[in-house]
Design a protein around this motif. Structure first.
Motif, short mmCIF file in Angstrom:
data_model
loop_
_atom_site.label_atom_id
_atom_site.label_comp_id
_atom_site.label_asym_id
_atom_site.label_seq_id
_atom_site.Cartn_x
_atom_site.Cartn_y
_atom_site.Cartn_z
N ASP A 98 2.97 -0.06 6.61
CA ASP A 98 2.35 1.41 6.36
C ASP A 98 3.24 2.21 5.46
O ASP A 98 4.51 1.94 5.83
N PHE A 99 3.02 2.92 4.41
CA PHE A 99 3.88 3.63 3.76
C PHE A 99 4.64 5.00 4.62
O PHE A 99 5.63 5.50 4.70
N LYS A 100 3.86 5.11 5.71
CA LYS A 100 4.33 6.24 6.56
C LYS A 100 5.91 5.65 7.35
O LYS A 100 6.72 6.43 7.74
N LEU B 255 3.31 10.92 0.72
CA LEU B 255 2.31 10.20 1.27
C LEU B 255 0.73 10.66 0.60
O LEU B 255 -0.11 9.83 0.52
N LYS C 128 -1.88 7.97 -1.09
CA LYS C 128 -3.11 7.76 -0.80
C LYS C 128 -4.02 8.21 -1.89
O LYS C 128 -5.31 7.34 -2.12
#
Length: 454
Positions: free
Chosen positions: A3-5, A14, A18
């Motif tokens: 996940d990019f997080k 972020l 998205k």
């Protein structure tokens, strides 16, 4: 990293990711982003469509000092189209930041004096451009590179092919010694290696396998043009369904002009992109394409590295690319972000060696034929080879000599066979040398044309 997080990105990044529709990081992003974040210089060997643009933009945006009004990152690219593509991606990321992020886009064919005047009053935090224009601005004293932290050299092999590596060298030599250098290239030729050694000490080198560059969601078809009118065939392929957006790639500007004229005569609304069109007009056409004013686009290989249009559902290779690496760049325009796409390559039987060269890169084709407006399966062109793959093949002439062998061998028969084989090897070497000479000549002419167009 799933996940990019997981990359500890700033909240606005972020949000931007998205908005762009990216759900999970690509393989190149998973490998490259943590390395850049850790302060390492990086050499990333990957093809178009692998997600490398955001692999370097995200960590740069995540770490630049938003309170500092000075150039902190320089990104060079060999083509104007690619510079515009990266610029648009950078603007989309910056749009979500509460603190304004200044981005400059500098390419040849635009008003240089106006750029110099504007830079005299204000320096952007990130600049993106072609090497020639960036160097011009540097020599004019318009851009100050003393506080640059990152330099990105995108498409380094293409930069070399177009004769711009010397300009990149001069730009890099004007930057601080603790510069973090990020180089991306489909291949790493020897001349690029020499450049890397000059500016990078123990860089992290990441190679993304070729197999990952052509999305499994792409149907990759091969169609023979034997006995067919190619213009009519391209028209039929474009109109057999309703492509959301179709790109047709040609090897030359002349062929792009010819095919565009033909398709327009058939009533299609077609956009055309190649190096012979003036920069201002190209920019206008690109904006129209992004607005979906056109359903069909004809482009040359130069544009293959620069076009990044969402929703391309069909790519047609009017010819096999002169450089086989361009095949991946062309096909990579469709099937992006997990979406489905179709790529169709047209070829003449005499171009079999070129097809084999592409296949050696790991590309697999499905042989098809267009019958009554539908694509149908056809025979495997390698079927004969498969039946004899365990046998060493002789030249047909030599094979004929061997088959004529009688039980009672005449004196000197074996000597004649050996002589014929030796003569065949000499001829093959001469053909290979001639091909190498022509390839070198083409590369030199390409560099000369690029310098004239800069």
């Amino acid at each position: 990293m799933t996940d990019f997080k997981d990359f500890n990105l700033r909240p606005f990044l972020l949000d931007a990711v998205k908005e762009a529709g990216f759900k999970t990081p690509t393989p190149v992003q998973k490998k490259i982003i943590p390395l850049i974040a850790a302060g390492k210089s990086v050499v990333g060997q990957s093809q178009t469509g692998s997600g490398k643009t955001h692999a370097f933009l995200l960590p740069i945006f995540n770490q630049i000092d938003l309170s500092q009004n000075a150039i902190q990152a320089v990104i060079t690219t060999p083509s104007r189209e690619l510079a515009y593509q990266i610029y648009e991606a950078a603007k989309q990321l910056a749009s979500k930041s509460e603190t304004p992020i200044e981005i400059g886009n500098y390419v040849g064919g635009t008003d240089k004096q106006r750029q110099i005047d504007k830079l005299g009053h204000h320096q952007p935090q990130i600049i993106i451009g072609t090497p020639g224009r960036v160097l011009d601005l540097l020599k004019a004293g318009a851009i100050k590179l003393r506080q640059v932290k990152y330099m990105v050299v995108d498409e380094a092999d293409m930069t070399l092919d177009m004769g711009f590596l010397n300009e990149v060298d001069q730009i890099a030599s004007s930057m601080p010694e603790d510069l973090q250098m990020l180089v991306f290239s489909a291949t790493i030729p020897q001349s690029v290696n020499e450049f890397l050694r000059r500016y990078m000490e123990n860089p992290a080198i990441e190679e993304i396998p070729t197999e990952t560059t052509i999305s499994p969601t792409i149907d990759n078809y091969l169609i023979s043009t034997k006995g067919r009118d190619k213009n009519q065939l391209v028209y039929n392929l474009l109109t057999m369904g309703e492509p959301y957006l179709a790109l047709v790639f040609t090897n030359t500007k002349e062929r792009a002009d010819e095919l565009t004229d033909y398709l327009k005569q058939q009533g299609l609304k077609v956009a055309k992109i190649h190096g012979g069109i003036q920069p201002r007009e190209r920019k206008r056409i690109m904006k129209s394409i992004h607005r979906l004013d056109y359903q069909y686009v004809v482009a040359t290989d130069l544009a293959a590295r620069g076009i990044d249009i969402e929703g391309v559902s069909l790519v047609i290779n009017d010819d096999i690319p002169t450089e086989s690496e361009f095949f991946v760049h062309r096909v990579g325009r469709t099937g992006r972000n997990g979406m489905s796409g179709t790529a169709i390559t047209l070829y003449k039987p005499s171009e079999e060696p070129k097809i084999q060269e592409v296949e050696r890169m790991g590309v697999k084709f499905e042989p098809k034929n267009l019958v009554k407006g539908e694509l149908v399966d056809t025979y495997d062109r390698n079927r004969r080879n498969k039946r004899t793959k365990d046998k060493k093949q002789l030249d047909p002439t030599l094979l004929g000599m061997v088959k004529k062998k009688k039980k009672k061998i005449k004196p000197g028969y074996k000597r004649r066979i050996r002589k014929a084989i030796s003569e065949k090897e000499v001829r093959d070497r001469r053909v290979e040398q001639h091909q190498d000479f022509r390839a070198a000549k083409r590369a030199k002419m390409k560099q000369m044309r690029a310098k004239r167009n800069r």
